[in-house]
Design an enzyme around this catalytic site. Sequence first.
Site, PDB file in Angstrom:
ATOM      1  N   GLY A  71      22.882 -37.093  84.584  1.00 15.02           N
ATOM      2  CA  GLY A  71      22.392 -36.269  85.670  1.00 15.02           C
ATOM      3  C   GLY A  71      21.330 -35.421  85.160  1.00 15.02           C
ATOM      4  O   GLY A  71      20.389 -35.811  84.354  1.00 15.02           O
ATOM      5  N   SER A 101      23.487 -40.570  79.155  1.00 13.95           N
ATOM      6  CA  SER A 101      22.191 -40.118  79.863  1.00 13.95           C
ATOM      7  C   SER A 101      22.376 -38.457  79.340  1.00 13.95           C
ATOM      8  O   SER A 101      22.204 -38.085  78.090  1.00 13.95           O
ATOM      9  CB  SER A 101      21.958 -40.173  81.275  1.00 13.95           C
ATOM     10  OG  SER A 101      20.663 -39.834  81.530  1.00 13.95           O
ATOM     11  N   GLU A 115      17.498 -49.113  78.058  1.00 10.81           N
ATOM     12  CA  GLU A 115      18.615 -49.036  78.934  1.00 10.81           C
ATOM     13  C   GLU A 115      19.385 -50.366  78.621  1.00 10.81           C
ATOM     14  O   GLU A 115      19.042 -51.427  78.166  1.00 10.81           O
ATOM     15  CB  GLU A 115      18.101 -49.361  80.444  1.00 10.81           C
ATOM     16  CG  GLU A 115      17.124 -48.694  81.070  1.00 10.81           C
ATOM     17  CD  GLU A 115      17.739 -47.059  81.277  1.00 10.81           C
ATOM     18  OE1 GLU A 115      18.471 -46.469  80.411  1.00 10.81           O
ATOM     19  OE2 GLU A 115      17.712 -46.618  82.553  1.00 10.81           O
ATOM     20  N   HIS A 168      17.168 -43.710  78.238  1.00  8.13           N
ATOM     21  CA  HIS A 168      16.192 -44.411  79.208  1.00  8.13           C
ATOM     22  C   HIS A 168      14.657 -44.511  78.637  1.00  8.13           C
ATOM     23  O   HIS A 168      13.796 -44.308  79.517  1.00  8.13           O
ATOM     24  CB  HIS A 168      16.237 -43.479  80.649  1.00  8.13           C
ATOM     25  CG  HIS A 168      17.317 -42.867  81.290  1.00  8.13           C
ATOM     26  ND1 HIS A 168      18.058 -43.912  81.687  1.00  8.13           N
ATOM     27  CD2 HIS A 168      17.736 -41.944  81.297  1.00  8.13           C
ATOM     28  CE1 HIS A 168      19.329 -42.962  82.266  1.00  8.13           C
ATOM     29  NE2 HIS A 168      19.048 -41.962  81.991  1.00  8.13           N
TER      30      HIS A 168
END
Length: 237
Positions: free
Chosen positions: A94, A124, A196, A161
């Site tokens: 998030g 993440s 990823e 990412h």
Amino acid sequence: MPADVLLFSNSRPPGAEVPFAHAAEPLRRHLGERVVWFLPWAGHDLDAYTGFVGDALREVLGPLDVRGLHAEPDPAATIRDADPDRETVFGGGGNTFRLRRRVGDNGVLAALRDRTDLRYAGASAGSNLACPTIMTTNDMPIVDPGGLDALGRIPVQINPHYLDPDPHSTHRGETREERIHEFHEENAVTVVGQREGAWLHGTDTSLTLDGYTARLFRRGHEPAELAMGTDLTWLTT
């Protein structure tokens, strides 16, 4: 002795429909049959986010006790009292700045710093939280995080990412590589740009890249490609 960490670029790589399905085996080994205390503070609807992640992990791993740490009367005390043989922690993705703000405000950050014997997994934003700082996140600072220092469970920074420059793009802003170069103009800490599907697995004696490839950035060095399975233990010494 520090416990294992398992740090993902993301929960669902391109083409995958089920979150964490690409990493079922390392997650199964890492979580075992422990209670998983989920840190949902990078999201907005904490109950819904906890439910989503719990359902996703159970779909991949089978029966698993996933509990939202936000629902505890004293989340920091829950961490301080956790049994490392029966409980573990998972930091959700998030907004990294919101996650850092919330765990700083409620004492969970300090408690986790003391409990290096607890296994930690993250995706993440949750992976950013395991680094020395959150300074290599991609996120917009939607809140004042109250500090940039993080858990320091690994001695390198993660850029989740990670995107390679697109030679056909009309975007005129900085590429991810250029932003990491800017980071190294001010800081000397190594950065692993996780594409990823990639994750880092750290123990008290090793650090390994798996799942997919990554790009290594060190101050004063040209960026280097990292193949899946690369031993990065040398970065920890």
